[in-house]
Design an enzyme around this catalytic site. Structure first.
Site, PDB file in Angstrom:
ATOM      1  CG  ASP A 156       4.610  24.267   7.983  1.00 31.05           C
ATOM      2  OD1 ASP A 156       5.452  24.442   7.088  1.00 31.05           O
ATOM      3  OD2 ASP A 156       4.043  23.174   8.194  1.00 31.05           O
ATOM      4  CB  SER A 172       2.441  18.694   3.901  1.00 32.11           C
ATOM      5  OG  SER A 172       2.679  17.964   5.058  1.00 32.11           O
ATOM      6  CG  HIS A 223       6.466  20.634   6.303  1.00 34.42           C
ATOM      7  ND1 HIS A 223       5.339  21.106   6.929  1.00 34.42           N
ATOM      8  CD2 HIS A 223       6.071  19.555   5.596  1.00 34.42           C
ATOM      9  CE1 HIS A 223       4.304  20.342   6.628  1.00 34.42           C
ATOM     10  NE2 HIS A 223       4.727  19.390   5.814  1.00 34.42           N
TER      11      HIS A 223
END
Length: 282
Positions: free
Chosen positions: A136, A233, A83
């Site tokens: 992810d 992230s 992402h």
């Protein structure tokens, strides 16, 4: 540390491009010591495999353009969250982001220490599911090599580092309070690997991300207070000296009863056929 935009349920932990657009009232407060959400400062020289993803064109120059974390698993190979390279995060496909770089050896993002290395090639897992958040991960190939000491070994399936109760560390330059207070220096937080059943109960996939034990790792503290948050992230979750997870998603930052969810590195190894590389890193 983590997801793009507001760290809401099922939202990844990427730094928002325009922080002024985030309604702070919707950001959950988090218990914190004023550092990483319950963490403490660390020096990049002590954890040289932690790197920052940067785009000054997209995120400005105050913090070197940092918007996500990443981890070096080979001299020219870096893992991050899928992402982080989405058009929502970058505003364009990664191959069209001309100044996309990896920053290594820089503790304080306001400094000029370390190196800024262009990304020669990016590969985003085509099976990444933005609804469940499964798969992810993305692989970046650097234009220049990192030293061997800057490479982190990966934990394959069956490694005891994945066992519930194992102590772990998560690293990043993300939000330290859950209210948009982004760190300028690298931080780390001590957490524990938690039972899969806990995250399965908290994140059943009803109106949000679904916890999938084969593809994800549940980590944090049952009492909350130590966690990843926005801007973290793609950063590493390390246990017993090996990479076991990549910061991916969750609900709030440091909330009681809302653990962090990480991409399971053993699943990345399996999907990419990297078993021999993981074996060599033992």
């Amino acid at each position: 540390m983590r997801r793009p935009f507001v760290r809401a349920l099922a939202r990844p932990l990427v730094l928002a491009a325009a922080l002024s657009a985030i309604p702070l009232a919707s950001v959950a407060p988090a218990a914190a010591d004023g550092i990483v959400v319950g963490g403490f400062p660390v020096d990049a020289s002590e954890s040289p495999w932690v790197v920052a993803l940067s785009s000054r064109d997209r995120f400005g120059g105050t913090r070197s353009g940092q918007f996500c974390g990443a981890v070096a698993v080979g001299p020219k190979t870096v893992l991050t969250a899928a992402h982080c390279l989405s058009e929502d995060a970058l505003g364009a496909p990664p191959e069209q982001t001309r100044d996309l770089k990896v920053i290594t050896g820089r503790t304080d993002l306001r400094s000029a220490e370390g190196r800024e290395i262009p990304i020669r090639e990016s590969w985003v897992n085509p099976k990444y599911d933005s609804e469940s958040n499964a798969g992810d991960f993305a692989v970046l190939t650097l234009a220049e090599s990192l030293p061997r000491r800057a490479v982190m070994g990966m934990a394959a399936a069956g490694d005891p580092a994945y066992e519930a109760g194992t102590g772990a560390m998560v690293y990043g330059w993300g939000d330290v309070t859950g209210a948009g207070d982004y760190a300028t220096g690298l931080r780390a937080a001590r957490v524990h690997v938690l039972p899969d059943t806990l995250c399965e109960e908290v994140y059943p996939g009803m109106g949000g991300g679904a916890y999938l034990a084969d593809a994800m790792v549940c980590a944090g503290e049952k009492v909350g207070g130590r966690d990843a948050c926005q801007g973290d992230s793609g950063g590493p979750l390390v246990a017993q000296g090996k990479l076991i997870g990549l910061v991916s998603w969750g609900s709030g930052c440091g909330r009681v009863g809302s653990p962090g969810v990480y991409t399971r590195v053993s699943d990345v190894i399996r999907r990419l056929g990297w078993e021999s590389a993981a074996q060599e890193s033992k």
